[in-house]
Design a protein around this motif. Structure first.
Motif, short mmCIF file in Angstrom:
data_model
loop_
_atom_site.label_atom_id
_atom_site.label_comp_id
_atom_site.label_asym_id
_atom_site.label_seq_id
_atom_site.Cartn_x
_atom_site.Cartn_y
_atom_site.Cartn_z
N ALA A 41 -85.66 -22.28 81.86
CA ALA A 41 -85.75 -22.98 80.57
C ALA A 41 -86.43 -24.33 80.78
O ALA A 41 -86.20 -24.99 81.80
CB ALA A 41 -84.36 -23.18 79.97
N PRO A 42 -87.27 -24.75 79.79
CA PRO A 42 -87.95 -26.04 79.94
C PRO A 42 -87.11 -27.22 79.45
O PRO A 42 -86.38 -27.10 78.47
CB PRO A 42 -89.19 -25.86 79.04
CG PRO A 42 -88.80 -24.86 78.01
CD PRO A 42 -87.75 -23.99 78.63
N PHE A 43 -87.28 -28.34 80.14
CA PHE A 43 -86.57 -29.58 79.79
C PHE A 43 -87.52 -30.76 79.94
O PHE A 43 -88.09 -30.97 81.01
CB PHE A 43 -85.33 -29.77 80.69
CG PHE A 43 -84.31 -28.70 80.47
CD1 PHE A 43 -83.37 -28.82 79.46
CD2 PHE A 43 -84.34 -27.53 81.22
CE1 PHE A 43 -82.45 -27.80 79.20
CE2 PHE A 43 -83.44 -26.51 80.97
CZ PHE A 43 -82.49 -26.64 79.96
N GLY A 62 -76.05 -29.84 74.37
CA GLY A 62 -75.14 -28.72 74.14
C GLY A 62 -75.74 -27.78 73.10
O GLY A 62 -76.79 -28.04 72.53
N ARG A 63 -75.07 -26.66 72.92
CA ARG A 63 -75.43 -25.75 71.83
C ARG A 63 -74.43 -25.97 70.70
O ARG A 63 -73.34 -26.47 70.94
CB ARG A 63 -75.26 -24.30 72.28
CG ARG A 63 -76.29 -23.83 73.24
CD ARG A 63 -76.18 -22.31 73.33
NE ARG A 63 -76.96 -21.79 74.43
CZ ARG A 63 -78.28 -21.74 74.45
NH1 ARG A 63 -78.97 -22.17 73.42
NH2 ARG A 63 -78.92 -21.25 75.49
N ASP A 64 -74.78 -25.49 69.52
CA ASP A 64 -73.84 -25.62 68.40
C ASP A 64 -72.93 -24.39 68.30
O ASP A 64 -72.53 -24.00 67.23
CB ASP A 64 -74.61 -25.81 67.08
CG ASP A 64 -75.23 -27.20 67.04
OD1 ASP A 64 -74.62 -28.12 67.59
OD2 ASP A 64 -76.33 -27.33 66.48
N ASP A 72 -77.44 -22.05 79.07
CA ASP A 72 -77.30 -21.25 80.30
C ASP A 72 -77.63 -22.08 81.53
O ASP A 72 -76.98 -21.94 82.57
CB ASP A 72 -78.24 -20.03 80.24
CG ASP A 72 -77.85 -19.07 79.14
OD1 ASP A 72 -76.70 -19.16 78.65
OD2 ASP A 72 -78.70 -18.24 78.75
N THR A 73 -78.65 -22.93 81.42
CA THR A 73 -79.04 -23.75 82.57
C THR A 73 -77.87 -24.60 83.06
O THR A 73 -77.58 -24.65 84.26
CB THR A 73 -80.23 -24.67 82.18
OG1 THR A 73 -81.31 -23.84 81.75
CG2 THR A 73 -80.67 -25.55 83.32
N MET A 74 -77.19 -25.26 82.12
CA MET A 74 -76.08 -26.14 82.50
C MET A 74 -74.93 -25.32 83.06
O MET A 74 -74.31 -25.69 84.06
CB MET A 74 -75.64 -26.95 81.28
CG MET A 74 -74.66 -28.06 81.61
SD MET A 74 -75.40 -29.26 82.73
CE MET A 74 -74.15 -29.39 84.00
C1 LIG Z 1 -91.22 -28.35 76.10
C2 LIG Z 1 -89.76 -28.22 75.85
C3 LIG Z 1 -88.89 -29.20 76.30
C4 LIG Z 1 -87.50 -29.09 76.09
N1 LIG Z 1 -86.69 -30.07 76.55
C5 LIG Z 1 -85.36 -29.96 76.41
C6 LIG Z 1 -84.50 -30.97 76.94
O1 LIG Z 1 -84.93 -31.95 77.55
N2 LIG Z 1 -83.15 -30.79 76.79
C7 LIG Z 1 -82.63 -29.70 76.16
O2 LIG Z 1 -81.42 -29.57 76.07
N3 LIG Z 1 -83.43 -28.72 75.65
C8 LIG Z 1 -84.76 -28.82 75.78
N4 LIG Z 1 -85.58 -27.83 75.29
C9 LIG Z 1 -84.98 -26.63 74.68
C10 LIG Z 1 -84.49 -25.64 75.76
O3 LIG Z 1 -85.56 -25.26 76.61
C11 LIG Z 1 -83.93 -24.39 75.06
O4 LIG Z 1 -82.75 -24.75 74.37
C12 LIG Z 1 -83.64 -23.23 76.00
O5 LIG Z 1 -83.45 -22.07 75.24
C13 LIG Z 1 -82.42 -23.45 76.85
O6 LIG Z 1 -82.30 -22.28 77.64
P1 LIG Z 1 -81.03 -21.89 78.48
O7 LIG Z 1 -79.88 -21.59 77.55
O8 LIG Z 1 -81.54 -20.66 79.20
O9 LIG Z 1 -80.71 -23.02 79.41
C14 LIG Z 1 -86.98 -27.95 75.42
C15 LIG Z 1 -87.85 -26.95 74.93
C16 LIG Z 1 -89.22 -27.10 75.15
C17 LIG Z 1 -90.17 -26.04 74.63
#
Ligand SMILES: Cc1cc2nc3c(=O)[nH]c(=O)nc-3n(C[C@H](O)[C@H](O)[C@H](O)COP(=O)(O)O)c2cc1C
Length: 223
Positions: A41-43, A62-64, A72-74
Motif C-alpha cells: 500500500a502507498p503512503f 485508521g479506517r472508519d 492492513d499495513t499497520m
Molecule cells: C499516493 C498515495 C498516498 C497515500 N498516502 C497515505 C498515507 O500517507 N497514509 C494513509 O493512511 N493512507 C495513505 N494512502 C491510502 C492508502 O494507500 C490506502 O488506504 C490503502 O488501501 C491502505 O492499504 P492497506 O489496508 O493494505 O494498508 C495513500 C494513497 C495513495 C494513492
C-alpha cells in the motif's frame, strides 16, 4: 488567510496540509501478516528521518471500520515488526494505484497490480522487484496519536537495495536512473524530478562577501 487549527474541520485541515506540504515522497510499503500473506500500500505521509540511526517515518491513518480499525499495513507491522519501503518511479504509478484500492481481505493486491516480489534479506516482508529503491526496515516504535487509530511508525533501515546501474563505485546516485515521483496536490497529481535547479549552500564567509559586494555597488545600480 490564517486559521487556528481548532477552527478547522478535520477534512479542511487535511486539504490545507496535503495541498501545501509538497511534493511528498511515496513509500509503497510491503508487509506480511502472521500467516505469510503479503500486502502492499502507498503512503505519502512518509520520509527519511535521519541517517544515524537510519530511520524512516510513516503516518498511517485508521479506517472508519469499527471491528477492523487498522489498515492492513499497520496490522501487519504490529504482527511482524517489519516492513519494506519501496520507492515509486514513474513506471510504477499505475500499479501503485491498484495497491491503494481497498480490496477485500482475500484478494492478493500485489498480484492484482501485476507486481513481482523478491524476498527480504533481513526482514520477513517481501520487496517489490520493480522498485528502484527498496529499504528493508524493522519497526523501532509506533506511536498511536489522535483519536482515530492514527499511527506514526518509526522504522530502522536494515538493508538497502538500489537499482543496478543507478549508483557508481563512489556511491554517487544517478537520480535520472531512479525516475522517482512525488505526490502533489488534490487527489491525483504527481510530479517527476525533471525540473531541477541548483542552489549552492552558503558559508558565513561567502555570505559576508556577498553582502560586502552588494554594499559596495554604487547607488541606483541593480544588484
Ligand atoms: C499516493 C498515495 C498516498 C497515500 N498516502 C497515505 C498515507 O500517507 N497514509 C494513509 O493512511 N493512507 C495513505 N494512502 C491510502 C492508502 O494507500 C490506502 O488506504 C490503502 O488501501 C491502505 O492499504 P492497506 O489496508 O493494505 O494498508 C495513500 C494513497 C495513495 C494513492
Amino acid at each position: 488567510m490564517e486559521w487556528s487549527v481548532t477552527d478547522l474541520a478535520e477534512r479542511d485541515l487535511y486539504k490545507l496540509l496535503v495541498n501545501t506540504v509538497l511534493p511528498r515522497p511515496i513509500a509503497l510499503v510491503t508487509t506480511v501478516n502472521a500467516q505469510g500473506h503479503a500486502n502492499a500500500a502507498p503512503f505519502s505521509f512518509f520520509n527519511v528521518f535521519s541517517h544515524a540511526p537510519p530511520l524512516v517515518v510513516l503516518g498511517i491513518e485508521g479506517r472508519d471500520l469499527g471491528d477492523a480499525p487498522l489498515k492492513d499495513t499497520m496490522r501487519n507491522i504490529r504482527a511482524t515488526g517489519s516492513f519494506v519501503v519501496n520507492l515509486v518511479d514513474r513506471a510504477l504509478v499505475d500499479a501503485m494505484q491498484v495497491c491503494a484500492i481497498d480490496f477485500p481481505g482475500d484478494v492478493d493486491e500485489i498480484a492484482a497490480a501485476g507486481l513481482e516480489t523478491a524476498p527480504g534479506r533481513k526482514v520477513a516482508a517481501p520487496r517489490l522487484a520493480a522498485s528502484p529503491v527498496q529499504l528493508e526496515c524493522r519497526e523501532t516504535v509506533s506511536l498511536s496519536l489522535g483519536t482515530r487509530h492514527r499511527n506514526l511508525v518509526v522504522g530502522e533501515i536494515q538493508y538497502i537495495h538500489i537499482r543496478d546501474g543507478a549508483v557508481d563505485e563512489r556511491l554517487h546516485v544517478d537520480i535520472d536512473k531512479l525516475d522517482l515521483v512525488g505526490r502533489l496536490h488534490g487527489a491525483d497529481w504527481y510530479v517527476t524530478m525533471r525540473d531541477r535547479f541548483q542552489a549552492p549552500r552558503q558559508t558565513l564567509d561567502t555570505w559576508r562577501a556577498q553582502q560586502g559586494a552588494l554594499r559596495a555597488k554604487p547607488e541606483g545600480e541593480a544588484p
